[in-house]
Motif scaffolding. Structure first.
Motif, short mmCIF file in Angstrom:
data_model
loop_
_atom_site.label_atom_id
_atom_site.label_comp_id
_atom_site.label_asym_id
_atom_site.label_seq_id
_atom_site.Cartn_x
_atom_site.Cartn_y
_atom_site.Cartn_z
N UNK A 54 -2.37 -7.68 -13.16
CA UNK A 54 -1.98 -6.46 -13.85
C UNK A 54 -2.82 -5.26 -13.44
N UNK A 55 -4.02 -5.47 -12.99
CA UNK A 55 -4.86 -4.34 -12.55
C UNK A 55 -4.34 -3.70 -11.26
N UNK A 56 -3.52 -4.45 -10.50
CA UNK A 56 -2.91 -3.89 -9.28
C UNK A 56 -1.89 -2.81 -9.61
N UNK A 57 -1.27 -2.91 -10.77
CA UNK A 57 -0.33 -1.89 -11.21
C UNK A 57 1.12 -2.16 -10.84
N UNK A 58 1.97 -1.31 -11.38
CA UNK A 58 3.41 -1.47 -11.22
C UNK A 58 3.91 -1.20 -9.81
N UNK A 59 3.33 -0.23 -9.12
CA UNK A 59 3.79 0.08 -7.76
C UNK A 59 3.54 -1.09 -6.82
N UNK A 60 2.41 -1.76 -6.97
CA UNK A 60 2.10 -2.92 -6.13
C UNK A 60 3.04 -4.07 -6.46
N UNK A 61 3.33 -4.28 -7.74
CA UNK A 61 4.28 -5.32 -8.12
C UNK A 61 5.66 -5.03 -7.54
N UNK A 62 6.10 -3.79 -7.63
CA UNK A 62 7.40 -3.42 -7.04
C UNK A 62 7.39 -3.65 -5.53
N UNK A 63 6.28 -3.39 -4.88
CA UNK A 63 6.16 -3.65 -3.45
C UNK A 63 6.29 -5.13 -3.12
N UNK A 64 5.66 -5.99 -3.94
CA UNK A 64 5.78 -7.44 -3.74
C UNK A 64 7.25 -7.86 -3.88
N UNK A 65 7.91 -7.32 -4.92
CA UNK A 65 9.30 -7.69 -5.17
C UNK A 65 10.19 -7.25 -4.01
N UNK A 66 10.05 -5.99 -3.58
CA UNK A 66 10.86 -5.48 -2.47
C UNK A 66 10.61 -6.26 -1.19
N UNK A 67 9.35 -6.54 -0.89
CA UNK A 67 9.04 -7.30 0.32
C UNK A 67 9.67 -8.68 0.26
N UNK A 68 9.62 -9.32 -0.89
CA UNK A 68 10.23 -10.63 -1.03
C UNK A 68 11.74 -10.57 -0.80
N UNK A 69 12.39 -9.56 -1.40
CA UNK A 69 13.83 -9.45 -1.25
C UNK A 69 14.23 -9.15 0.20
N UNK A 70 13.46 -8.33 0.88
CA UNK A 70 13.76 -8.00 2.28
C UNK A 70 13.63 -9.24 3.14
N UNK A 71 12.62 -10.06 2.87
CA UNK A 71 12.39 -11.25 3.70
C UNK A 71 13.22 -12.46 3.29
N UNK A 72 13.90 -12.37 2.13
CA UNK A 72 14.77 -13.46 1.69
C UNK A 72 15.90 -13.60 2.67
#
Length: 125
Positions: free
Chosen positions: A107-125
Motif C-alpha cells: 500500500x505504501x507504493x500507492x495507487x499509480x504503481x498498483x495501476x501500473x502493475x495491473x496494466x502491465x499484467x493485462x498487456x502481457x496476458x
C-alpha cells in the motif's frame, strides 16, 4: 483478546486519509474511480472499481479488493475474456502473495504503481 492472540495493526484502509490517497492516485491514471462493496469473501475489506486504458488495449473495468487480513495482497478482477494466467476465481495472477514486499505491491507504493502493475499484467496476458 486472550494471551495467545498476537496484536495485528489495522489494515491501511482503516484510516480515511490512506483510502483517499489511494483513490486520488488511481484517479490520476484512470477514469471513473468508485468505492464498491467488496465480495462476501473479503467482508470487512475495501474495494474500488476503476476504468484503466492499458497501452494497445481497449478500456478495462477493474475491481480491486483489499481484505482486512491481507491488505497488501489486493485481489484484482477485470471484465472481459479470461486468460490461462489467472487464479481459479478469474482474478489476475500478478505476483505470488507471499513474495517479499520488494517483489510485489504494498500500500505504501500507492495507487499509480498498483495501476501500473495491473496494466502491465493485462498487456502481457
Amino acid at each position: 483478546m486472550n494471551g495467545s492472540e498476537a496484536y495485528r495493526h489495522p489494515p491501511f484502509f482503516a484510516r480515511p486519509a490512506n483510502r483517499l490517497r489511494l483513490i486520488a492516485e488511481l484517479r490520476g491514471v484512470g477514469t471513473r474511480v468508485a468505492v464498491v462493496k467488496p465480495r462476501r469473501r473479503r467482508r470487512g475489506g475495501f474495494a474500488l472499481r476503476v476504468v484503466l486504458a492499458p497501452t494497445g488495449l481497449q478500456r478495462q473495468v477493474v475491481t480491486i479488493e483489499f481484505a482486512a487480513n491481507a491488505p497488501d495482497v489486493p485481489v484484482v478482477h477485470v471484465t472481459g475474456p479470461g486468460s490461462p494466467h489467472r487464479y481459479d476465481d478469474n482474478s489476475l495472477c500478478m505476483w505470488f502473495p507471499y513474495d517479499p514486499p520488494e517483489k510485489r505491491w504494498t500500500w505504501r507504493d500507492g495507487g499509480a504503481v498498483l495501476a501500473g502493475h495491473i496494466c502491465a499484467h493485462l498487456i502481457h496476458e
